[in-house]
Motif scaffolding. Structure first.
Motif, mmCIF file in Angstrom:
data_model
loop_
_atom_site.group_PDB
_atom_site.id
_atom_site.type_symbol
_atom_site.label_atom_id
_atom_site.label_comp_id
_atom_site.label_asym_id
_atom_site.label_seq_id
_atom_site.Cartn_x
_atom_site.Cartn_y
_atom_site.Cartn_z
ATOM 1 N N GLY A 174 0.832 -1.201 0.000
ATOM 2 C CA GLY A 174 0.000 0.000 0.000
ATOM 3 C C GLY A 174 0.863 1.245 0.000
ATOM 4 O O GLY A 174 2.091 1.179 0.106
ATOM 5 N N SER A 175 0.204 2.389 -0.116
ATOM 6 C CA SER A 175 0.941 3.652 -0.158
ATOM 7 C C SER A 175 0.022 4.804 0.216
ATOM 8 O O SER A 175 -1.195 4.656 0.237
ATOM 9 C CB SER A 175 1.531 3.871 -1.556
ATOM 10 O OG SER A 175 0.502 3.894 -2.530
ATOM 11 N N TYR A 176 0.640 5.929 0.501
ATOM 12 C CA TYR A 176 -0.112 7.147 0.797
ATOM 13 C C TYR A 176 0.806 8.348 0.570
ATOM 14 O O TYR A 176 2.022 8.196 0.449
ATOM 15 C CB TYR A 176 -0.653 7.138 2.231
ATOM 16 C CG TYR A 176 0.420 7.175 3.300
ATOM 17 C CD1 TYR A 176 0.820 8.389 3.861
ATOM 18 C CD2 TYR A 176 1.018 6.001 3.757
ATOM 19 C CE1 TYR A 176 1.800 8.422 4.841
ATOM 20 C CE2 TYR A 176 1.989 6.028 4.734
ATOM 21 C CZ TYR A 176 2.379 7.249 5.275
ATOM 22 O OH TYR A 176 3.358 7.286 6.231
ATOM 23 N N ILE A 177 0.212 9.528 0.499
ATOM 24 C CA ILE A 177 0.969 10.767 0.369
ATOM 25 C C ILE A 177 1.106 11.359 1.765
ATOM 26 O O ILE A 177 0.100 11.603 2.440
ATOM 27 C CB ILE A 177 0.242 11.779 -0.552
ATOM 28 C CG1 ILE A 177 -0.135 11.162 -1.897
ATOM 29 C CG2 ILE A 177 1.069 13.056 -0.714
ATOM 30 C CD1 ILE A 177 1.005 10.869 -2.814
ATOM 31 N N ASN A 178 2.347 11.605 2.214
ATOM 32 C CA ASN A 178 2.541 12.144 3.562
ATOM 33 C C ASN A 178 2.357 13.664 3.581
ATOM 34 O O ASN A 178 2.096 14.288 2.548
ATOM 35 C CB ASN A 178 3.893 11.708 4.147
ATOM 36 C CG ASN A 178 5.082 12.378 3.490
ATOM 37 O OD1 ASN A 178 4.950 13.330 2.704
ATOM 38 N ND2 ASN A 178 6.276 11.906 3.809
ATOM 39 N N GLY A 179 2.511 14.257 4.751
ATOM 40 C CA GLY A 179 2.314 15.693 4.931
ATOM 41 C C GLY A 179 3.277 16.551 4.136
ATOM 42 O O GLY A 179 3.009 17.720 3.877
ATOM 43 N N ASP A 180 4.411 15.996 3.738
ATOM 44 C CA ASP A 180 5.390 16.729 2.934
ATOM 45 C C ASP A 180 5.166 16.544 1.437
ATOM 46 O O ASP A 180 5.982 16.981 0.627
ATOM 47 C CB ASP A 180 6.812 16.270 3.287
ATOM 48 C CG ASP A 180 7.168 16.563 4.739
ATOM 49 O OD1 ASP A 180 6.689 17.590 5.270
ATOM 50 O OD2 ASP A 180 7.923 15.777 5.341
ATOM 51 N N GLY A 181 4.078 15.840 1.080
ATOM 52 C CA GLY A 181 3.783 15.626 -0.337
ATOM 53 C C GLY A 181 4.575 14.488 -0.961
ATOM 54 O O GLY A 181 4.599 14.342 -2.177
ATOM 55 N N LYS A 182 5.221 13.671 -0.134
ATOM 56 C CA LYS A 182 5.989 12.536 -0.661
ATOM 57 C C LYS A 182 5.143 11.271 -0.642
ATOM 58 O O LYS A 182 4.319 11.082 0.246
ATOM 59 C CB LYS A 182 7.264 12.325 0.152
ATOM 60 C CG LYS A 182 8.232 13.477 0.015
ATOM 61 C CD LYS A 182 9.576 13.143 0.597
ATOM 62 C CE LYS A 182 10.502 14.319 0.354
ATOM 63 N NZ LYS A 182 11.884 13.928 0.389
ATOM 64 N N LEU A 183 5.361 10.426 -1.626
ATOM 65 C CA LEU A 183 4.673 9.145 -1.700
ATOM 66 C C LEU A 183 5.403 8.153 -0.800
ATOM 67 O O LEU A 183 6.607 7.925 -0.961
ATOM 68 C CB LEU A 183 4.661 8.629 -3.138
ATOM 69 C CG LEU A 183 3.972 7.299 -3.369
ATOM 70 C CD1 LEU A 183 2.475 7.420 -3.113
ATOM 71 C CD2 LEU A 183 4.218 6.814 -4.792
ATOM 72 N N VAL A 184 4.692 7.588 0.172
ATOM 73 C CA VAL A 184 5.258 6.579 1.067
ATOM 74 C C VAL A 184 4.732 5.227 0.599
ATOM 75 O O VAL A 184 3.526 5.031 0.495
ATOM 76 C CB VAL A 184 4.849 6.831 2.538
ATOM 77 C CG1 VAL A 184 5.411 5.749 3.446
ATOM 78 C CG2 VAL A 184 5.303 8.215 2.985
ATOM 79 N N VAL A 185 5.650 4.310 0.289
ATOM 80 C CA VAL A 185 5.286 2.991 -0.227
ATOM 81 C C VAL A 185 5.722 1.925 0.761
ATOM 82 O O VAL A 185 6.902 1.848 1.117
ATOM 83 C CB VAL A 185 5.951 2.720 -1.602
ATOM 84 C CG1 VAL A 185 5.580 1.344 -2.121
ATOM 85 C CG2 VAL A 185 5.571 3.798 -2.605
#
Length: 198
Positions: free
Chosen positions: A63-74
């Motif tokens: 899974g993944s999401y966009i963190n508060g800094d606008g980075k994609l976390v995978v």
């Protein structure tokens, strides 16, 4: 008074539109990343993916999401160093953070499917009635199940009758349960007020 009401309505409408655009962009970026990951997993076949079902995700993708800094976390399941190195070689690491996950995205979605199936087949059971909310928590690589009564006995019954999966986090439901329809025109609650499904 009418002007203020009109301005408030337009501000609310613009906020809803901005939220909808942001969610669309997050969804688009997430699907783009998934396509790249899938392409990496089958690089010898070079396939183009237009839509994905849960069975289309590679086993290492959590899974993944966009963190508060606008980075994609995978999230990557299992031994991630070789998978991470391959992904970095193919798509780089700018604005992407690779991190260890315990469960694959397919596993998590399969748990959601089992819960949905149980509730559909056992609507009158106390166990089904005790389940208030359940969802995939993209930020923590787990499934959350909120129960009306979340105690040891209720959790044990859930694990025995519905699904026993170590990636489930049980919580006491603290909000009022509302049965929502996601049909076009249905109203939904948002942190800023009420909105309508498009």
């Amino acid at each position: 008074s009418a002007v203020v009401g009109s301005l408030l309505f337009h501000c609310f409408f613009l906020q809803c539109l901005a939220v909808r655009c942001f969610l669309f962009e997050v969804h688009r970026l997430k699907n783009m990343m998934i396509r790249l990951i899938r392409k990496t997993a089958e690089w010898s076949k070079v396939t183009i993916i237009f839509s994905l079902s849960t069975s289309d995700y590679p086993d290492y993708y959590g899974g993944s999401y966009i963190n508060g800094d606008g980075k994609l976390v995978v999230f990557l399941k299992g031994e991630i160093e070789s998978t991470k190195a391959t992904l970095i070689r193919l798509i780089g690491e700018n604005d992407v953070i690779y991190t260890q996950g315990n469960y694959s995205y397919t596993e998590l979605n399969n748990v959601l499917t089992k819960i949905t199936s149980f509730i559909s087949s056992n609507k009158d059971s106390q166990i089904a009635k005790n389940i208030r909310y359940y969802y995939l928590n993209d930020f923590e690589n787990c499934v959350v199940v909120e129960l009306d009564k979340s105690n040891e006995m209720e959790i044990k019954e859930f694990k025995s009758e519905v699904v026993n999966f170590s990636g489930i986090v049980f919580k006491q439901c603290t909000r009022e349960f509302q049965n929502h329809s996601l049909s076009p025109g249905s109203s939904i609650g948002t942190p800023k007020g009420t909105a309508s499904m498009g």
